[in-house]
Design an enzyme around this catalytic site. Structure first.
Site, PDB file in Angstrom:
ATOM      1  N   THR A 148      56.596  36.907  93.215  1.00 15.69           N
ATOM      2  CA  THR A 148      57.070  35.575  93.572  1.00 15.69           C
ATOM      3  C   THR A 148      55.971  34.857  94.364  1.00 15.69           C
ATOM      4  O   THR A 148      55.194  35.527  95.041  1.00 15.69           O
ATOM      5  CB  THR A 148      58.285  35.746  94.515  1.00 15.69           C
ATOM      6  OG1 THR A 148      59.328  36.296  93.763  1.00 15.69           O
ATOM      7  CG2 THR A 148      58.734  34.461  95.146  1.00 15.69           C
ATOM      8  N   ARG A 176      69.915  37.383  85.318  1.00 14.68           N
ATOM      9  CA  ARG A 176      69.757  38.008  86.635  1.00 14.68           C
ATOM     10  C   ARG A 176      69.122  37.033  87.635  1.00 14.68           C
ATOM     11  O   ARG A 176      68.194  36.303  87.328  1.00 14.68           O
ATOM     12  CB  ARG A 176      68.886  39.251  86.474  1.00 14.68           C
ATOM     13  CG  ARG A 176      68.521  39.960  87.772  1.00 14.68           C
ATOM     14  CD  ARG A 176      67.156  39.565  88.246  1.00 14.68           C
ATOM     15  NE  ARG A 176      66.758  40.307  89.436  1.00 14.68           N
ATOM     16  CZ  ARG A 176      65.715  39.985  90.186  1.00 14.68           C
ATOM     17  NH1 ARG A 176      64.961  38.943  89.876  1.00 14.68           N
ATOM     18  NH2 ARG A 176      65.416  40.680  91.244  1.00 14.68           N
ATOM     19  N   ASP A 179      66.408  37.318  94.980  1.00 14.78           N
ATOM     20  CA  ASP A 179      66.535  36.783  96.335  1.00 14.78           C
ATOM     21  C   ASP A 179      65.960  35.376  96.491  1.00 14.78           C
ATOM     22  O   ASP A 179      66.318  34.640  97.409  1.00 14.78           O
ATOM     23  CB  ASP A 179      65.782  37.699  97.314  1.00 14.78           C
ATOM     24  CG  ASP A 179      64.302  37.775  96.943  1.00 14.78           C
ATOM     25  OD1 ASP A 179      63.997  38.199  95.799  1.00 14.78           O
ATOM     26  OD2 ASP A 179      63.453  37.380  97.757  1.00 14.78           O
TER      27      ASP A 179
HETATM   28  N1  ASP Z   1      61.724  38.614  94.562  1.00 14.58           N
HETATM   29  C1  ASP Z   1      61.602  38.274  93.174  1.00 14.58           C
HETATM   30  C2  ASP Z   1      62.885  38.510  92.479  1.00 14.58           C
HETATM   31  O1  ASP Z   1      63.532  39.496  92.771  1.00 14.58           O
HETATM   32  C3  ASP Z   1      60.577  39.028  92.457  1.00 14.58           C
HETATM   33  C4  ASP Z   1      59.236  39.025  93.062  1.00 14.58           C
HETATM   34  O2  ASP Z   1      59.026  38.762  94.230  1.00 14.58           O
HETATM   35  O3  ASP Z   1      58.336  39.304  92.290  1.00 14.58           O
HETATM   36  O4  ASP Z   1      63.223  37.756  91.597  1.00 14.58           O
END
Ligand code: ASP
Length: 296
Positions: A148, A176, A179
């Site tokens: 992210t 899905r 967070d």
């Molecule tokens: N936190 C992000 C998610 O669960 C994924 C990530 O940080 O790569 O969608």
């Protein structure tokens, strides 16, 4: 006085990608910093920085997003400002160039989060950049697990804002949501306390409400310490993450229990921007961020 910190994800960064991560973070930092230098708002700055990261296929946000189990892009993004506690967020959106700008357009709307077709419809109504969903799929997206992107800015009126954007986790089930668009989990901001943004195992971050934990700790702890305490919670249930934070006192900090975590920061009190990809670099440079940037 202004300050800006961003991250390009808590992923492992292979040596051949180091240059791209470093350059992408610095370009995004400059996009956000130029807004703040010219007297712009923290909200404009985080949007500008995250848009830049979304345009760069190195990062798992916007162009080059992770694919779900059906090989489709479904993105999440959020923007929050810490003066009026306004939140704008989108989840499982596809067919938009800049999910963070859709979240930004949501900021002062009554709903705080729109999903899927509803989010796309909102983007169309606001005349935001729509694209073919396949236009965001890059030819060779490696199965990086976490990355992210996020940014936090404090502007010269001491207003703080945070933004996140993600393609989520490779191979995730259709629909899905992690967070990143959930306040209190992947991000939060309160001008009187500070702000935080996370990357990593979304389910673990949400189950342990990591951003909320950092906000509770920040009045008494440095940003780095507050993130560490939250990370110990995520670790206790088997998760990996990295977070960036700013305190209302004007300190910056970050921490991660992931192998690497691309972080860049700049500020009016700093001579030059800085970028770190991993712990060894942080140690080599003394990781003196908090002292350098404190001004209150
Ligand atoms: N936190 C992000 C998610 O669960 C994924 C990530 O940080 O790569 O969608």
């Amino acid at each position: 006085m202004w300050t800006l910190i961003l991250h390009g994800g808590a992923s492992e960064i292979p040596p051949e990608k180091e240059q791209a991560f470093r350059a992408g973070c610095l370009v995004a930092l400059e996009h956000g910093a130029s807004v703040l230098r010219n007297g712009g708002t923290a909200v404009d700055a985080v949007e500008a920085a995250v848009r830049s990261l979304e345009d760069d296929p190195t990062f798992n946000a916007g162009l080059g997003s992770a694919l779900n189990e059906d090989g489709e892009v479904e993105m999440c993004a959020a923007v929050m400002e810490g003066t009026g506690f306004n939140v704008g967020a989108v989840s499982i959106i596809s067919g938009v160039r800049h999910p963070v700008s859709v979240a930004r357009a949501m900021l002062y709307e009554e709903p705080i989060l729109l999903s899927g077709d509803g989010a796309l419809h909102f983007a169309e109504e606001k005349h935001l950049e729509i694209c073919d969903p396949s236009a965001l799929v890059t030819e060779h997206r490696e199965a990086d697990k976490y990355d992210t992107v996020g940014a936090i800015a404090m502007d010269d009126r001491l207003r703080i804002a945070v933004a996140t954007s993600t393609g989520g986790i490779d191979g995730k089930p259709k629909g899905r949501v992690g967070d990143s668009p959930q306040p209190g989990c992947g991000f939060y901001v309160d001008d009187a306390i500070g702000a935080v943004a996370f990357s990593g195992d979304g389910e673990h971050i949400a189950r342990k409400i990591l951003a909320a934990r950092v906000m509770h700790a920040l009045p008494d702890a440095s940003p780095e310490r507050a993130i560490w305490e939250a990370l110990s919670q995520v670790k206790s249930i088997g998760g990996e993450a990295g977070g960036i934070a700013i305190s209302a006192r004007g300190e910056l900090g970050w921490a991660h229990n992931s192998p690497d975590f691309a972080v860049a920061y700049a500020g009016s009190a700093l001579a030059e921007p800085h970028v770190y990809l991993r712990k060894s670099e942080e140690r080599a440079n003394g990781h003196e961020v908090e002292k350098i940037t404190r001004w209150q």
